[in-house]
Design a protein around this motif. Structure first.
Motif, PDB file in Angstrom:
ATOM      1  N   ARG A  62       0.825  -1.214   0.000  1.00 58.95           N
ATOM      2  CA  ARG A  62       0.000   0.000   0.000  1.00 58.95           C
ATOM      3  C   ARG A  62       0.854   1.256   0.000  1.00 58.95           C
ATOM      4  NH1 ARG A  62      -5.451  -1.609   3.136  1.00 58.95           N
ATOM      5  NH2 ARG A  62      -5.626  -3.627   2.109  1.00 58.95           N
ATOM      6  N   LEU A  63       1.960   1.237   0.752  1.00 50.59           N
ATOM      7  CA  LEU A  63       2.851   2.399   0.741  1.00 50.59           C
ATOM      8  C   LEU A  63       3.493   2.584  -0.627  1.00 50.59           C
ATOM      9  CD1 LEU A  63       4.573   2.117   4.221  1.00 50.59           C
ATOM     10  CD2 LEU A  63       2.926   3.844   3.478  1.00 50.59           C
ATOM     11  N   ASP A  64       3.892   1.490  -1.267  1.00 52.71           N
ATOM     12  CA  ASP A  64       4.466   1.581  -2.616  1.00 52.71           C
ATOM     13  C   ASP A  64       3.449   2.159  -3.597  1.00 52.71           C
ATOM     14  OD1 ASP A  64       6.850   0.522  -1.700  1.00 52.71           O
ATOM     15  OD2 ASP A  64       6.449  -1.511  -2.456  1.00 52.71           O
ATOM     16  N   ALA A  65       2.198   1.704  -3.493  1.00 55.39           N
ATOM     17  CA  ALA A  65       1.149   2.200  -4.381  1.00 55.39           C
ATOM     18  C   ALA A  65       0.883   3.681  -4.128  1.00 55.39           C
ATOM     19  CB  ALA A  65      -0.126   1.388  -4.201  1.00 55.39           C
ATOM     20  N   ALA A  66       0.884   4.085  -2.866  1.00 55.00           N
ATOM     21  CA  ALA A  66       0.667   5.493  -2.532  1.00 55.00           C
ATOM     22  C   ALA A  66       1.812   6.358  -3.063  1.00 55.00           C
ATOM     23  CB  ALA A  66       0.535   5.660  -1.024  1.00 55.00           C
ATOM     24  N   GLU A  67       3.033   5.871  -2.936  1.00 53.56           N
ATOM     25  CA  GLU A  67       4.186   6.611  -3.441  1.00 53.56           C
ATOM     26  C   GLU A  67       4.088   6.795  -4.958  1.00 53.56           C
ATOM     27  OE1 GLU A  67       9.069   6.508  -3.268  1.00 53.56           O
ATOM     28  OE2 GLU A  67       7.938   4.726  -2.688  1.00 53.56           O
ATOM     29  N   LEU A  68       3.672   5.746  -5.635  1.00 52.22           N
ATOM     30  CA  LEU A  68       3.511   5.832  -7.088  1.00 52.22           C
ATOM     31  C   LEU A  68       2.449   6.856  -7.455  1.00 52.22           C
ATOM     32  CD1 LEU A  68       4.228   4.782  -9.906  1.00 52.22           C
ATOM     33  CD2 LEU A  68       2.530   2.980  -9.560  1.00 52.22           C
TER      34      LEU A  68
END
Length: 87
Positions: A62-68
């Motif tokens: 989820r953090l990776d997706a938010a960063e993207l």
């Protein structure tokens, strides 16, 4: 479930795809706190460890997706001057 009562890999409760990040993080924090106290029976500790790993992976995704998403929404940076000037 194995013969020892330890959940077999994959027997853990799945992480809900629609659960808020903060809820997953709170559950993970709670698991870490219980394991750090050291008074959890071994079989239960193994189950908690596995659940914690699943929660950690879900939080990281989820953090990776938010960063993207943030990178996609942010305006592009202007080209930087290389600092080399010709005289």
């Amino acid at each position: 479930m194995t013969e020892t009562g330890i959940p077999a890999p994959g027997d853990e409760e799945p992480v809900p795809a629609d659960a808020p990040f903060e809820e997953l993080q709170r559950e993970l924090d709670s698991i870490v706190e219980r394991l750090e106290q050291g008074n959890v029976p071994v079989d239960e500790a193994i189950g908690l460890w596995r659940r914690g790993e699943a929660l950690y992976r879900a939080c990281a995704q989820r953090l990776d997706a938010a960063e993207l998403r943030v990178e996609q929404l942010a305006p592009p940076e202007p080209p930087r001057d290389s600092g080399s000037s010709t005289l």
